[in-house]
Design a protein around this motif. Structure first.
Motif, short mmCIF file in Angstrom:
data_model
loop_
_atom_site.label_atom_id
_atom_site.label_comp_id
_atom_site.label_asym_id
_atom_site.label_seq_id
_atom_site.Cartn_x
_atom_site.Cartn_y
_atom_site.Cartn_z
N GLU A 31 0.77 -1.43 0.03
CA GLU A 31 0.02 -0.11 0.03
C GLU A 31 0.86 1.18 -0.16
OE1 GLU A 31 -3.44 2.37 -0.21
OE2 GLU A 31 -3.05 0.13 -0.61
N VAL A 32 2.06 1.11 0.88
CA VAL A 32 2.79 2.33 0.62
C VAL A 32 3.47 2.56 -0.85
CG1 VAL A 32 5.14 3.38 1.34
CG2 VAL A 32 3.47 2.04 2.94
N HIS A 33 3.78 1.50 -1.26
CA HIS A 33 4.25 1.68 -2.79
C HIS A 33 3.33 2.25 -3.75
CE1 HIS A 33 8.33 0.28 -2.58
NE2 HIS A 33 8.13 -0.93 -1.79
N ARG A 34 1.99 1.61 -3.65
CA ARG A 34 1.04 2.12 -4.40
C ARG A 34 0.54 3.53 -4.31
NH1 ARG A 34 -3.56 4.01 -4.43
NH2 ARG A 34 -3.28 4.28 -2.10
N LEU B 245 -7.24 -4.71 3.66
CA LEU B 245 -8.15 -3.71 4.27
C LEU B 245 -7.57 -2.71 5.25
CD1 LEU B 245 -11.04 -2.09 4.23
CD2 LEU B 245 -11.96 -3.95 5.70
N LEU B 246 -7.11 -3.68 6.31
CA LEU B 246 -6.43 -3.15 7.44
C LEU B 246 -5.25 -2.24 6.86
CD1 LEU B 246 -6.67 -5.98 9.92
CD2 LEU B 246 -7.92 -3.80 9.72
N ALA B 247 -4.40 -2.60 6.01
CA ALA B 247 -3.20 -1.88 5.38
C ALA B 247 -3.86 -0.64 5.01
CB ALA B 247 -2.30 -2.81 4.51
N LYS B 248 -5.19 -0.58 4.03
CA LYS B 248 -5.36 0.65 3.50
C LYS B 248 -5.88 1.51 4.60
CE LYS B 248 -6.34 -1.25 -1.10
NZ LYS B 248 -5.35 -0.55 -1.60
N LEU B 249 -6.40 0.99 5.58
CA LEU B 249 -7.02 1.97 6.51
C LEU B 249 -5.85 2.51 7.34
CD1 LEU B 249 -10.08 -0.07 7.97
CD2 LEU B 249 -9.96 1.89 6.47
N ALA B 250 -5.04 1.67 7.66
CA ALA B 250 -3.80 2.36 8.58
C ALA B 250 -2.84 3.24 7.42
CB ALA B 250 -2.64 1.01 8.70
N VAL B 251 -2.60 3.09 6.50
CA VAL B 251 -1.91 4.15 5.32
C VAL B 251 -2.54 5.19 5.49
CG1 VAL B 251 -0.98 4.50 3.21
CG2 VAL B 251 -0.42 2.31 4.56
N ALA B 252 -4.18 4.93 5.15
CA ALA B 252 -4.95 6.46 4.89
C ALA B 252 -4.95 7.04 6.23
CB ALA B 252 -6.30 5.86 4.56
N ALA B 253 -4.98 6.12 7.48
CA ALA B 253 -5.09 7.10 8.61
C ALA B 253 -3.80 8.12 8.85
CB ALA B 253 -5.19 6.12 9.79
N ALA B 254 -2.55 7.19 8.59
CA ALA B 254 -1.24 7.97 8.67
C ALA B 254 -1.30 9.22 8.08
CB ALA B 254 -0.14 7.13 8.27
N VAL C 83 -11.94 5.26 1.70
CA VAL C 83 -11.57 3.90 1.76
C VAL C 83 -12.82 2.75 1.44
CG1 VAL C 83 -10.21 1.86 2.58
CG2 VAL C 83 -9.32 4.18 2.65
N LEU C 84 -13.59 2.92 2.49
CA LEU C 84 -14.33 1.96 2.49
C LEU C 84 -15.73 2.04 1.42
CD1 LEU C 84 -15.15 1.46 6.28
CD2 LEU C 84 -14.00 0.01 4.91
N GLY C 85 -15.98 3.28 1.04
CA GLY C 85 -16.82 3.75 -0.13
C GLY C 85 -16.37 3.13 -1.32
N ALA C 86 -15.14 3.47 -1.64
CA ALA C 86 -14.67 3.06 -2.97
C ALA C 86 -14.47 1.63 -2.81
CB ALA C 86 -13.14 3.80 -3.19
N GLY C 87 -14.13 1.02 -1.90
CA GLY C 87 -14.16 -0.64 -1.69
C GLY C 87 -15.47 -1.13 -1.92
N VAL C 88 -16.48 -0.70 -1.38
CA VAL C 88 -17.76 -1.20 -1.65
C VAL C 88 -18.63 -0.93 -3.09
CG1 VAL C 88 -20.17 -1.12 -0.71
CG2 VAL C 88 -18.34 -0.99 1.05
N PHE C 89 -18.31 0.19 -3.53
CA PHE C 89 -18.76 0.42 -4.76
C PHE C 89 -17.95 0.58 -5.76
CE2 PHE C 89 -21.28 2.56 -1.52
CZ PHE C 89 -22.56 2.10 -1.66
N ARG C 90 -16.53 0.20 -5.49
CA ARG C 90 -15.57 -0.22 -6.73
C ARG C 90 -15.40 1.00 -7.61
NH1 ARG C 90 -17.06 -6.40 -8.58
NH2 ARG C 90 -17.59 -7.24 -6.55
N ALA C 91 -15.21 2.20 -7.02
CA ALA C 91 -15.03 3.51 -7.67
C ALA C 91 -14.51 4.53 -6.97
CB ALA C 91 -16.01 3.89 -8.67
N ALA C 92 -13.68 5.29 -7.36
CA ALA C 92 -13.10 6.31 -6.53
C ALA C 92 -14.22 7.32 -6.41
CB ALA C 92 -11.84 7.05 -7.08
N ALA C 93 -15.04 7.62 -7.24
CA ALA C 93 -16.00 8.60 -7.31
C ALA C 93 -17.05 8.11 -6.03
CB ALA C 93 -16.87 8.82 -8.52
N ALA C 94 -17.20 7.02 -5.93
CA ALA C 94 -18.06 6.42 -5.02
C ALA C 94 -17.60 6.72 -3.53
CB ALA C 94 -18.62 5.16 -4.98
N GLY C 95 -16.22 6.87 -3.29
CA GLY C 95 -15.58 7.12 -2.23
C GLY C 95 -15.63 8.57 -1.86
N VAL C 96 -15.69 9.33 -2.76
CA VAL C 96 -15.83 10.81 -2.56
C VAL C 96 -17.30 11.09 -2.33
CG1 VAL C 96 -15.34 13.15 -3.38
CG2 VAL C 96 -13.78 10.99 -4.04
#
Length: 622
Positions: free
Chosen positions: A376-379, A463-472, A523-536
Motif C-alpha cells: 500500500e505504501v508503494h501504491r 483492508l487493514l493496510a489501506k485503513l492504516a496508511v490512509a489514517a497515517a 477507503v470503504l466507500g470505494a471498496g464497496v462500490f468499486r469506484a473512487a467517485a463513490a468513495g468521494v
C-alpha cells in the motif's frame, strides 16, 4: 505438470459455452501451445484455469488446484492482455509494488529488469512504454514470484520478429529449467516453431492434442517458396514436368511474382527453372498451413476420437489415459526443479517457495498482497496524484485561512482549518477522503493484484493496510495544514493576533478525528462500490446528508443525559484508573457526541458492514 480436466465455462443467455469439456495436460520442461482462431475459447480456458471465470472443471498445478496453493503467484505466473498498472507509475515502481504483493524481496525487481532487457527504462512511465517494452514488463511481472508454471495469453502480440524471437527464447529457457509453459496463439506456424506440444481448440472444444512433429505432419505440409518475374511461365513448366513424371505437385500463385510449390523440393524446382531459362530471385523451403484440417484431427460423430500416431482412444475431453477422469486421484508429488542451466538470472531462489504447501494438505490460500502494508505504501507513493492532492490541499487551506483571518469574524479553529461556513468540509478532510478513495478506486481501474481485471482480493490484511496508511496520511495532512496555516497567518497578520485557546486538546482531537474519519469513509466507500467517485460521494454524504439530520435529532428535547458515563464505566470495569483517564475518556465522548462524530461513526459502521457483506457474497457466488 499442469492438468486441466473437464473445463466448461458457464454459458451466457442462449449461447453455447465458450469452453466445453476441455481436458489436456502441459508437461514440465516443455512449451505447450494452445492453438485456435479468435473466439475459439483460448483466453476463457486460461481464465477457467485461474478460477477467474465461473464454470465447471478443475485444473491441477503439480497436483493441487489453485485455491489450495498457499502462495499462487509463486506457483503460477500469468500474462493476460495488457499490463494492469497505473499509466503514471514508473516501471521500477510497478515492479517494486508487485514484489510487495508477491512477497519477494525488492531486489527481485532489479534482477528481472536486467533479465528481460529493460535496463535504462526503470524511470519511464508505464503509459509511455512501447509495445515491445510493455510485453517485456508483463513477462517480468509474471516471473516475479519465480513460478513453476507460466500461463501466457498471446505473449508475442504486437511484437516485431526480433522481439518475438527473444520472448520465445526466454520462455524456452524457463521450460529448460524444469518449468511448465502454456501459451495461446492463433498461428499454426508459430506453434510449430516455438512449442513442443500443440493443443488445438475449435469452438471451445478440443480438436487435437499432439506432439509438435505429429502436428506439423498432419496440419502443415512443406512447400517451396519461389519469387520470379516469370511466375506464370514457371508455374506452367513445373506443372507440365510433374504430369509427365506422374508426380503429385501443386503450384499455387500467391500474387504478384510469388509461387508456392507443394510436393516438390528446392532442387527440383531450381533444375526446372534452369532448364527453361526462368530467372529465380528467391527459392526457399518453408512450412505452409494446409487449406483444411486433416481428417485425422476431426472427431468422429460419436464424440470419441483417436489421437494421431498414438492409437489411444480419447474420451469427450480429448485426452488419453494419462490424465485421470474428474474425481479420480491426481498425482500430487511435486516435480523436482533442476538447477538453472540455460538462463541462471531468470530463476534466483525465493525463500519459502512452496515448502509450506508441498504436502498437499488443504490450506487456506494467502491471497495477495503477501506484504499488504508495504504494497500500500508503494501504491500510494508511486503515482503523481498523491503529491498533487497534498499540494492542492495546502494551497487551498492557506488561501482560505488568509481570507478568513482577514475578516476577523471567523473563529480561530475554522481559520486554522481553512473551513468557511459555506463549505461542507475543509480542504484537508476532502483531500484525505480523496486519497482514501483512490486506494481502492485505483485497484479496480488499474488492477495489479490479480489478472481478473476487477477481481480485487478482499482479504482483511489488505483492508487493514489501506485503513492504516490512509489514517497515517490523514493525520500527517491534518497536522501539516494547521502548522502551515498558523505560520502563514503569523507571517501576514502578526503573531500577537493568534492566541491558543484553552480547549486546544479537544479541538485537536476533533480535527484529527474528522480527517481520519473522512479518509476511512473514502477507503470503504470505494471498496464497496468499486469506484473512487463513490468513495468521494461517501465522504461528502456525511456533512451534506447525515449531519443536518442528526443535528435535528440531537437538538431536540432531551429527557435523559449521558453525564457521568466515565464514572459508571469505571464502576462497571472494576479496576480503578486515574482522574486523567476520566478526563480523556470524557473528552473522547464529547468529540464522538458531536453531530459530525456521530454521523462519521454511523457511516463508517455501515460501510464496513457493506464491505464485509459484499465480500462474502462474492466468495459465495464464485
Amino acid at each position: 505438470m499442469l492438468q486441466a480436466i473437464g473445463l466448461t465455462s458457464t454459458p451466457r443467455r442462449d449461447r453455447p459455452p465458450a469452453v466445453d469439456d476441455l481436458t489436456f495436460e502441459a508437461r514440465p520442461g516443455a512449451v505447450t501451445a494452445l492453438l485456435g482462431t479468435a473466439g475459439s475459447g483460448k483466453t476463457t480456458a486460461l481464465r477457467l484455469m485461474l478460477e477467474l471465470e465461473p464454470g465447471r472443471g478443475i485444473t491441477y498445478f503439480r497436483g493441487r488446484p489453485l485455491h489450495r496453493i498457499a502462495h499462487p503467484p509463486r506457483e503460477v505466473g500469468v500474462l493476460l492482455g495488457d499490463i494492469p498498472g497505473h499509466p503514471s507509475r514508473t516501471l521500477r515502481g510497478q515492479l517494486r509494488m508487485l514484489c510487495a504483493a508477491t512477497g519477494v524481496p525488492a531486489s527481485r525487481a532489479g534482477e528481472l529488469v536486467r533479465a528481460v532487457g529493460l535496463d535504462g527504462l526503470e524511470r519511464r512511465r508505464i503509459g509511455t512504454l512501447p509495445v515491445g517494452a510493455d510485453r517485456r514488463l508483463g513477462l517480468a511481472s509474471a516471473l516475479l514470484g519465480d513460478p513453476h508454471t507460466l500461463l501466457l495469453d498471446e505473449p508475442a502480440a504486437g511484437l516485431s520478429p526480433s522481439e518475438s524471437t527473444w520472448l520465445y527464447e526466454l520462455i524456452r529457457a524457463h521450460a529448460g529449467d524444469g518449468g511448465t509453459v502454456l501459451y495461446t496463439t492463433t498461428d499454426p506456424k508459430d506453434a510449430v516453431r516455438n512449442a513442443d506440444r500443440v493443443v488445438t481448440l475449435d469452438g471451445g472444444r478440443l480438436v487435437a492434442d499432439q506432439d509438435v512433429t505429429e502436428f506439423a505432419r498432419t496440419r502443415l505440409r512443406p512447400r517451396v517458396a519461389v519469387r520470379t518475374p516469370q511466375a506464370a511461365r514457371l508455374a506452367a513448366v513445373v506443372t507440365q514436368e510433374a504430369r509427365a513424371g506422374r508426380r503429385s505437385v501443386e503450384v499455387v500463385a500467391e500474387g504478384g511474382n510469388r509461387l508456392s510449390v507443394y510436393g516438390s523440393d528446392c532442387a527440383a524446382v531450381g533444375d526446372t527453372a534452369f532448364r527453361h531459362g526462368v530467372p529465380i530471385h528467391r527459392l526457399a523451403a518453408e512450412i505452409g498451413e494446409t487449406a483444411d484440417a486433416s481428417p485425422a484431427l476431426r472427431p468422429p460423430a460419436g464424440g470419441a476420437r483417436t489421437e494421431p500416431g498414438s492409437g489411444r482412444q480419447a474420451g469427450p475431453g480429448g485426452l488419453g489415459s494419462s490424465v485421470p477422469a474428474p474425481g479420480a486421484p491426481v498425482p500430487g508429488a511435486p516435480v523436482p526443479r533442476p538447477s538453472a542451466s540455460g538462463a541462471p538470472v531468470l530463476r534466483p531462489s525465493v525463500s519459502g517457495d512452496l515448502a509450506a504447501g508441498e504436502g498437499g494438505a488443504a490450506r487456506k490460500p494467502a491471497r495477495s498482497p503477501l506484504r499488504p502494508l508495504r504494497y500500500e505504501v508503494h501504491r500510494l507513493l508511486g503515482v503523481p496524484s498523491t503529491p498533487l492532492v497534498v499540494a492542492a490541499v495546502l494551497l487551498g487551506s492557506v488561501t482560505l485561512a488568509l481570507l478568513l483571518g482577514r475578516g476577523g469574524s471567523a473563529a480561530l479553529p475554522a481559520v486554522l482549518a481553512g473551513w468557511p461556513a459555506l463549505s461542507p468540509l475543509p480542504p484537508a478532510a476532502l483531500g484525505a477522503g480523496l486519497l482514501g478513495a483512490f486506494s481502492f478506486g485505483e485497484e479496480y481501474r488499474y488492477p495489479a493484484l490479480t489478472t481478473g481485471r476487477g477481481a480485487v482480493p478482499r482479504r482483511p490484511g489488505l483492508l487493514l493496510a489501506k485503513l492504516a496508511v490512509a489514517a497515517a496520511v490523514a493525520l500527517t495532512l491534518g497536522a501539516a495544514v494547521v502548522v502551515v496555516d498558523l505560520q502563514v497567518l503569523r507571517l501576514v497578520y502578526g503573531g500577537e493576533l493568534i492566541s491558543v485557546p484553552r480547549n486546544w486538546p479537544t479541538l485537536c482531537a476533533s480535527w484529527l478525528g474528522l480527517v481520519v474519519g473522512c479518509s476511512w469513509a473514502g477507503v470503504l466507500g470505494a471498496g464497496v462500490f468499486r469506484a473512487a467517485a463513490a468513495g468521494v460521494a461517501a465522504v461528502l454524504a456525511v456533512p451534506v446528508a447525515f449531519v443536518p439530520l442528526l443535528q435535528k435529532v440531537l437538538t431536540g428535547p432531551a429527557v435523559r443525559s449521558a453525564a457521568g458515563l466515565p464514572a459508571r464505566l469505571r464502576e462497571f470495569a472494576g479496576p480503578q484508573w486515574s482522574p486523567a483517564v476520566d478526563r480523556w475518556l470524557a473528552g473522547g465522548l464529547r468529540v464522538l457526541g458531536q453531530p459530525a462524530g456521530v454521523a462519521l461513526s454511523l457511516t463508517l459502521t455501515g460501510l464496513l458492514c457493506a464491505y464485509v457483506f459484499t465480500g462474502l457474497r462474492r466468495k459465495a457466488r464464485w
